[in-house]
Design a protein around this motif. Structure first.
Motif, PDB file in Angstrom:
ATOM      1  N   ALA A   1     -16.366  -0.608  -8.650  1.00 32.37           N
ATOM      2  CA  ALA A   1     -15.163  -0.089  -7.986  1.00 32.37           C
ATOM      3  C   ALA A   1     -13.897  -0.657  -8.621  1.00 32.37           C
ATOM      4  O   ALA A   1     -12.896   0.050  -8.789  1.00 32.37           O
ATOM      5  N   THR A   2     -13.924  -1.932  -8.971  1.00 32.32           N
ATOM      6  CA  THR A   2     -12.784  -2.546  -9.643  1.00 32.32           C
ATOM      7  C   THR A   2     -12.549  -1.898 -11.004  1.00 32.32           C
ATOM      8  O   THR A   2     -11.403  -1.587 -11.369  1.00 32.32           O
ATOM      9  N   ALA A   3     -13.616  -1.689 -11.759  1.00 33.23           N
ATOM     10  CA  ALA A   3     -13.501  -1.078 -13.083  1.00 33.23           C
ATOM     11  C   ALA A   3     -12.848   0.301 -13.007  1.00 33.23           C
ATOM     12  O   ALA A   3     -12.049   0.671 -13.876  1.00 33.23           O
ATOM     13  N   LYS A   4     -13.159   1.053 -11.948  1.00 33.62           N
ATOM     14  CA  LYS A   4     -12.583   2.391 -11.802  1.00 33.62           C
ATOM     15  C   LYS A   4     -11.088   2.333 -11.486  1.00 33.62           C
ATOM     16  O   LYS A   4     -10.358   3.296 -11.769  1.00 33.62           O
ATOM     17  N   ARG A   5     -10.655   1.231 -10.902  1.00 37.53           N
ATOM     18  CA  ARG A   5      -9.228   1.133 -10.560  1.00 37.53           C
ATOM     19  C   ARG A   5      -8.367   0.638 -11.718  1.00 37.53           C
ATOM     20  O   ARG A   5      -7.146   0.835 -11.721  1.00 37.53           O
ATOM     21  N   LEU A   6      -8.955   0.004 -12.697  1.00 35.93           N
ATOM     22  CA  LEU A   6      -8.164  -0.568 -13.791  1.00 35.93           C
ATOM     23  C   LEU A   6      -7.306   0.466 -14.522  1.00 35.93           C
ATOM     24  O   LEU A   6      -6.128   0.199 -14.798  1.00 35.93           O
ATOM     25  N   PRO A   7      -7.827   1.660 -14.859  1.00 37.42           N
ATOM     26  CA  PRO A   7      -6.962   2.651 -15.519  1.00 37.42           C
ATOM     27  C   PRO A   7      -5.801   3.105 -14.644  1.00 37.42           C
ATOM     28  O   PRO A   7      -4.739   3.469 -15.156  1.00 37.42           O
ATOM     29  N   ILE A   8      -6.003   3.093 -13.314  1.00 34.03           N
ATOM     30  CA  ILE A   8      -4.925   3.474 -12.398  1.00 34.03           C
ATOM     31  C   ILE A   8      -3.798   2.456 -12.470  1.00 34.03           C
ATOM     32  O   ILE A   8      -2.618   2.810 -12.554  1.00 34.03           O
ATOM     33  N   TYR A   9      -4.161   1.171 -12.455  1.00 40.23           N
ATOM     34  CA  TYR A   9      -3.159   0.119 -12.587  1.00 40.23           C
ATOM     35  C   TYR A   9      -2.429   0.241 -13.928  1.00 40.23           C
ATOM     36  O   TYR A   9      -1.199   0.143 -14.003  1.00 40.23           O
ATOM     37  N   TYR A  10      -3.196   0.449 -14.977  1.00 42.26           N
ATOM     38  CA  TYR A  10      -2.627   0.516 -16.331  1.00 42.26           C
ATOM     39  C   TYR A  10      -1.623   1.662 -16.443  1.00 42.26           C
ATOM     40  O   TYR A  10      -0.537   1.505 -17.017  1.00 42.26           O
ATOM     41  N   ARG A  11      -1.968   2.809 -15.873  1.00 39.32           N
ATOM     42  CA  ARG A  11      -1.077   3.971 -15.938  1.00 39.32           C
ATOM     43  C   ARG A  11       0.243   3.684 -15.225  1.00 39.32           C
ATOM     44  O   ARG A  11       1.317   3.970 -15.747  1.00 39.32           O
ATOM     45  N   TYR A  12       0.158   3.107 -14.018  1.00 42.32           N
ATOM     46  CA  TYR A  12       1.383   2.872 -13.266  1.00 42.32           C
ATOM     47  C   TYR A  12       2.224   1.774 -13.901  1.00 42.32           C
ATOM     48  O   TYR A  12       3.458   1.845 -13.893  1.00 42.32           O
ATOM     49  N   LEU A  13       1.604   0.769 -14.471  1.00 44.05           N
ATOM     50  CA  LEU A  13       2.354  -0.280 -15.148  1.00 44.05           C
ATOM     51  C   LEU A  13       3.164   0.287 -16.311  1.00 44.05           C
ATOM     52  O   LEU A  13       4.293  -0.154 -16.572  1.00 44.05           O
ATOM     53  N   ASN A  14       2.620   1.256 -16.999  1.00 44.05           N
ATOM     54  CA  ASN A  14       3.355   1.903 -18.079  1.00 44.05           C
ATOM     55  C   ASN A  14       4.553   2.687 -17.550  1.00 44.05           C
ATOM     56  O   ASN A  14       5.601   2.748 -18.197  1.00 44.05           O
ATOM     57  N   ILE A  15       4.391   3.277 -16.356  1.00 42.37           N
ATOM     58  CA  ILE A  15       5.520   3.965 -15.721  1.00 42.37           C
ATOM     59  C   ILE A  15       6.625   2.958 -15.400  1.00 42.37           C
ATOM     60  O   ILE A  15       7.815   3.226 -15.610  1.00 42.37           O
ATOM     61  N   LEU A  16       6.230   1.785 -14.897  1.00 46.27           N
ATOM     62  CA  LEU A  16       7.204   0.745 -14.595  1.00 46.27           C
ATOM     63  C   LEU A  16       7.930   0.280 -15.851  1.00 46.27           C
ATOM     64  O   LEU A  16       9.148   0.064 -15.844  1.00 46.27           O
ATOM     65  N   LEU A  17       7.172   0.122 -16.939  1.00 47.32           N
ATOM     66  CA  LEU A  17       7.774  -0.324 -18.194  1.00 47.32           C
ATOM     67  C   LEU A  17       8.803   0.691 -18.691  1.00 47.32           C
ATOM     68  O   LEU A  17       9.892   0.319 -19.144  1.00 47.32           O
ATOM     69  N   ASP A  18       8.462   1.969 -18.584  1.00 48.45           N
ATOM     70  CA  ASP A  18       9.397   3.027 -18.995  1.00 48.45           C
ATOM     71  C   ASP A  18      10.668   3.011 -18.149  1.00 48.45           C
ATOM     72  O   ASP A  18      11.726   3.469 -18.591  1.00 48.45           O
ATOM     73  N   ALA A  19      10.538   2.510 -16.908  1.00 50.33           N
ATOM     74  CA  ALA A  19      11.698   2.432 -16.012  1.00 50.33           C
ATOM     75  C   ALA A  19      12.417   1.078 -16.134  1.00 50.33           C
ATOM     76  O   ALA A  19      13.253   0.739 -15.297  1.00 50.33           O
ATOM     77  N   ASP A  20      12.067   0.314 -17.187  1.00 43.46           N
ATOM     78  CA  ASP A  20      12.690  -0.988 -17.452  1.00 43.46           C
ATOM     79  C   ASP A  20      12.437  -2.007 -16.339  1.00 43.46           C
ATOM     80  O   ASP A  20      13.249  -2.908 -16.108  1.00 43.46           O
ATOM     81  N   LYS A  21      11.314  -1.861 -15.657  1.00 45.20           N
ATOM     82  CA  LYS A  21      10.931  -2.835 -14.628  1.00 45.20           C
ATOM     83  C   LYS A  21      10.197  -3.981 -15.317  1.00 45.20           C
ATOM     84  O   LYS A  21       9.244  -3.762 -16.078  1.00 45.20           O
ATOM     85  N   THR A  22      10.614  -5.220 -15.049  1.00 43.54           N
ATOM     86  CA  THR A  22      10.032  -6.369 -15.757  1.00 43.54           C
ATOM     87  C   THR A  22       8.928  -7.066 -14.971  1.00 43.54           C
ATOM     88  O   THR A  22       8.061  -7.698 -15.564  1.00 43.54           O
ATOM     89  N   ARG A  23       8.991  -6.973 -13.639  1.00 44.42           N
ATOM     90  CA  ARG A  23       7.933  -7.602 -12.852  1.00 44.42           C
ATOM     91  C   ARG A  23       7.657  -6.776 -11.605  1.00 44.42           C
ATOM     92  O   ARG A  23       8.479  -5.976 -11.164  1.00 44.42           O
ATOM     93  N   VAL A  24       6.464  -6.984 -11.031  1.00 45.92           N
ATOM     94  CA  VAL A  24       6.051  -6.211  -9.872  1.00 45.92           C
ATOM     95  C   VAL A  24       5.184  -7.084  -8.981  1.00 45.92           C
ATOM     96  O   VAL A  24       4.409  -7.918  -9.466  1.00 45.92           O
ATOM     97  N   SER A  25       5.313  -6.911  -7.672  1.00 46.45           N
ATOM     98  CA  SER A  25       4.474  -7.642  -6.730  1.00 46.45           C
ATOM     99  C   SER A  25       3.244  -6.805  -6.397  1.00 46.45           C
ATOM    100  O   SER A  25       3.212  -5.594  -6.635  1.00 46.45           O
ATOM    101  N   SER A  26       2.232  -7.436  -5.837  1.00 46.28           N
ATOM    102  CA  SER A  26       1.033  -6.708  -5.435  1.00 46.28           C
ATOM    103  C   SER A  26       1.360  -5.695  -4.339  1.00 46.28           C
ATOM    104  O   SER A  26       0.753  -4.629  -4.263  1.00 46.28           O
ATOM    105  N   THR A  27       2.363  -6.014  -3.502  1.00 45.70           N
ATOM    106  CA  THR A  27       2.772  -5.094  -2.441  1.00 45.70           C
ATOM    107  C   THR A  27       3.407  -3.835  -3.018  1.00 45.70           C
ATOM    108  O   THR A  27       3.112  -2.719  -2.588  1.00 45.70           O
ATOM    109  N   GLU A  28       4.288  -4.016  -4.011  1.00 44.17           N
ATOM    110  CA  GLU A  28       4.913  -2.863  -4.675  1.00 44.17           C
ATOM    111  C   GLU A  28       3.872  -2.016  -5.388  1.00 44.17           C
ATOM    112  O   GLU A  28       3.916  -0.781  -5.337  1.00 44.17           O
ATOM    113  N   LEU A  29       2.956  -2.680  -6.050  1.00 45.25           N
ATOM    114  CA  LEU A  29       1.892  -1.960  -6.748  1.00 45.25           C
ATOM    115  C   LEU A  29       1.008  -1.212  -5.757  1.00 45.25           C
ATOM    116  O   LEU A  29       0.580  -0.081  -6.004  1.00 45.25           O
ATOM    117  N   SER A  30       0.760  -1.836  -4.616  1.00 42.46           N
ATOM    118  CA  SER A  30      -0.053  -1.222  -3.562  1.00 42.46           C
ATOM    119  C   SER A  30       0.576   0.075  -3.064  1.00 42.46           C
ATOM    120  O   SER A  30      -0.097   1.087  -2.899  1.00 42.46           O
TER     121      SER A  30
END
Length: 212
Positions: free
Chosen positions: A9-38
């Motif tokens: 189940a964790t392995a299946k979620r890793l690409p989801i995290y990776y995709r959203y982190l790239n969206i954050l990077l494109d938006a010039d976001k430098t850090r994120v909390s687990s709550t924001e990611l949630s």
């Protein structure tokens, strides 16, 4: 995918995290909390922290996670730091749609070869991808050293094509056919049944429509 032994189940979620982190990077976001990611990926923050904990200390209490560092980490874990060539077997309606899909948008993946039984399709180039006759399947898989294949052939030939695909050296198959194919140990299959998913959605709409 990784040397770490983690739950499926964790392995299946890793690409989801990776995709959203790239969206954050494109938006010039430098850090994120687990709550924001949630809030963004619709996975509870406790699960996110547990998923990340399998890989050691990826964040700091009170600071959160460094976006760029996480992207670099998951890029390596998900093998996105190198190009992965994929074979598409079956260029029907679904196959054509997959040929036109931009896999590069979310990862370093490309369809480098496609195969079909139709004479009119063989030895042509569709969406920049060469189409080979099915008789060349094993030869091309071996020569191009392709280890991942997408299967979109009719169900009645799915197992036969699977056997030939495995013989060509493929280690992972994304199976879009309704048949649950059989593969030897060491070969992984991910089943994608669009009809089943749609029927499940309709069932839930009919029987669990009271969301309040």
């Amino acid at each position: 995918m990784t040397e770490h032994k983690i739950p499926r189940a964790t392995a299946k979620r890793l690409p989801i995290y990776y995709r959203y982190l790239n969206i954050l990077l494109d938006a010039d976001k430098t850090r994120v909390s687990s709550t924001e990611l949630s809030d963004a990926v619709k996975v509870d923050s406790a699960t996110i922290r547990r998923d990340f904990s399998y890989f050691g200390a990826l964040g700091k209490r009170g600071y959160g996670y460094d976006v760029e560092s996480l992207i670099k980490f998951f890029k390596k874990i998900l093998n996105q730091d190198r190009l992965t060539s994929v074979a598409l077997i079956g260029v029907g309606n679904l196959g054509h749609a997959l040929l036109n899909f931009n896999f590069h948008q979310d990862g370093n993946v490309r369809i480098s070869a496609a195969f079909d039984v139709k004479d009119s399709m063989a030895n042509t180039v569709q969406s920049g991808v060469p189409i080979y006759p099915m008789t060349d399947l094993r030869k091309q898989l071996e020569e191009q050293q392709i280890e991942v294949a997408i299967l979109t052939v009719p169900a009645d030939v799915a197992q036969q094509v699977t056997d030939e695909t495995v013989a060509g050296g493929v280690k992972g198959i994304l199976n879009f056919t309704p048949l649950r194919i059989t593969v030897p140990k060491g070969v992984r299959v991910q089943n994608v049944d669009l009809t089943n998913e749609l029927q499940t959605l309709i069932y839930f709409l009919e029987h669990y429509n009271n969301l309040g």
